[in-house]
Enzyme design. Structure first.
Site, PDB file in Angstrom:
ATOM      1  N   GLU A 121      22.105  19.134  14.519  1.00  0.00           N
ATOM      2  CA  GLU A 121      22.368  19.738  15.823  1.00  0.00           C
ATOM      3  C   GLU A 121      21.661  21.078  15.967  1.00  0.00           C
ATOM      4  OE1 GLU A 121      26.458  17.594  17.242  1.00  0.00           O
ATOM      5  OE2 GLU A 121      26.603  19.665  16.558  1.00  0.00           O
ATOM      6  N   SER A 156      25.474  25.663  17.711  1.00  0.00           N
ATOM      7  CA  SER A 156      24.066  25.504  18.099  1.00  0.00           C
ATOM      8  C   SER A 156      23.816  26.023  19.505  1.00  0.00           C
ATOM      9  CB  SER A 156      23.645  24.027  17.986  1.00  0.00           C
ATOM     10  OG  SER A 156      24.340  23.215  18.919  1.00  0.00           O
ATOM     11  N   SER A 193      30.008  22.427  15.265  1.00  0.00           N
ATOM     12  CA  SER A 193      28.565  22.469  15.011  1.00  0.00           C
ATOM     13  C   SER A 193      27.791  22.515  16.327  1.00  0.00           C
ATOM     14  CB  SER A 193      28.126  21.261  14.176  1.00  0.00           C
ATOM     15  OG  SER A 193      28.499  20.038  14.794  1.00  0.00           O
ATOM     16  N   TYR A 194      28.246  21.745  17.308  1.00  0.00           N
ATOM     17  CA  TYR A 194      27.629  21.769  18.633  1.00  0.00           C
ATOM     18  C   TYR A 194      27.820  23.133  19.285  1.00  0.00           C
ATOM     19  CZ  TYR A 194      26.802  20.464  23.534  1.00  0.00           C
ATOM     20  OH  TYR A 194      26.334  20.406  24.831  1.00  0.00           O
ATOM     21  N   SER A 195      29.047  23.660  19.194  1.00  0.00           N
ATOM     22  CA  SER A 195      29.337  24.976  19.762  1.00  0.00           C
ATOM     23  C   SER A 195      28.451  26.045  19.148  1.00  0.00           C
ATOM     24  CB  SER A 195      30.813  25.339  19.532  1.00  0.00           C
ATOM     25  OG  SER A 195      31.675  24.405  20.139  1.00  0.00           O
TER      26      SER A 195
END
Length: 253
Positions: free
Chosen positions: A106, A154, A150-152
């Protein structure tokens, strides 16, 4: 941003909010190029909207970005708007065995790729008038998601670099814009029992914000997230993540 006669590149433009933005730009009289990893997806988009231009490229790889740069330089030298929309999203716990590979993937796709693409396309953008760089982040930049940390991370990184880039380019004609979506009715949010904004309405609001020369386009419920992050950050974090945790449990039933 001028309303028409732009040459626009939208990464991840074959589906979802990317395609919605692409068609909105098209309807307003702009030349629009979409890129993505899958040829069949791009072909289907072009079948629906024949005026779209397509380039197959995986921007998460150095080779894919180099190929995209070459295609743009050779075919679309008047490119003046770059929309970094492509991204991937995962739900995973930090203690899962696949968390680190997910985080690395990500970060590569959502953070490294758009910044690298800006570097590579800057020589083209700076030669053209009304140049604009648009980075699409998420409401999680205000209140991070525990189940999608992990998305947050990135996207929060992309927000930080976007702000730095805007400052670095403040004495140039190039505008740097951050688009912060709410939950939109896309594959990413499929199955969630929450209120979702249509892709068409989202794209309309993005376009309106760009025409109004807004540097930060915060849409829908993301406005509430921004407010809560300032006034009641702990409450906002606990409320959102508790709700998401419940949604995730229900979706697995």
């Amino acid at each position: 941003m001028k309303q028409s006669n732009n040459t626009v590149l939208i990464t991840g433009g074959g589906t979802g909010i990317g395609l919605a933005m692409a068609t909105t730009f098209l309807k307003e009289g702009n030349e629009v190029i979409i890129c993505g990893r899958t040829k069949t997806t791009l072909d289907e988009a072009k079948k629906q909207f024949p005026r779209l231009k397509t380039i197959v490229a995986d921007i998460a790889t150095t080779e894919g970005r180099e190929n995209l740069k070459s295609e743009i330089a050779n075919r679309f030298p008047k490119l003046n708007i770059l929309v970094n929309n492509a991204g991937i999203y995962s739900i995973t716990d930090i203690f899962d065995t696949n968390y680190i590979p997910t985080l690395e993937k990500e970060l590569t796709t959502n953070l490294v790729a758009p910044i690298a693409l800006i570097q590579q396309l800057m020589p083209i953008l700076e030669k053209n008038s009304n140049a604009t760089i648009v980075n699409v982040t998420t409401g999680y930049v205000f209140i991070p998601s525990a189940q999608s940390s992990s998305y947050s991370a990135s996207k929060s990184g992309l927000r930080a670099i976007t702000q730095g880039l805007r400052f670095n380019l403040r004495h140039t004609p190039i505008r740097v814009v951050e688009v912060i979506p709410p939950a939109v009715d896309t594959q990413m949010n499929k199955g969630k029992e929450i209120s979702l904004m249509s892709t068409e309405l989202f794209a309309k609001k993005v376009f309106e914000g760009l025409v109004k020369n807004q540097d930060e386009i915060v849409i829908g419920v993301s406005k509430l997230g921004k407010l809560l992050s300032r006034l009641a950050p702990k409450f906002g974090f606990n409320k959102m993540n508790t709700d998401e945790e419940k949604q995730n449990k229900y979706s697995k039933l």
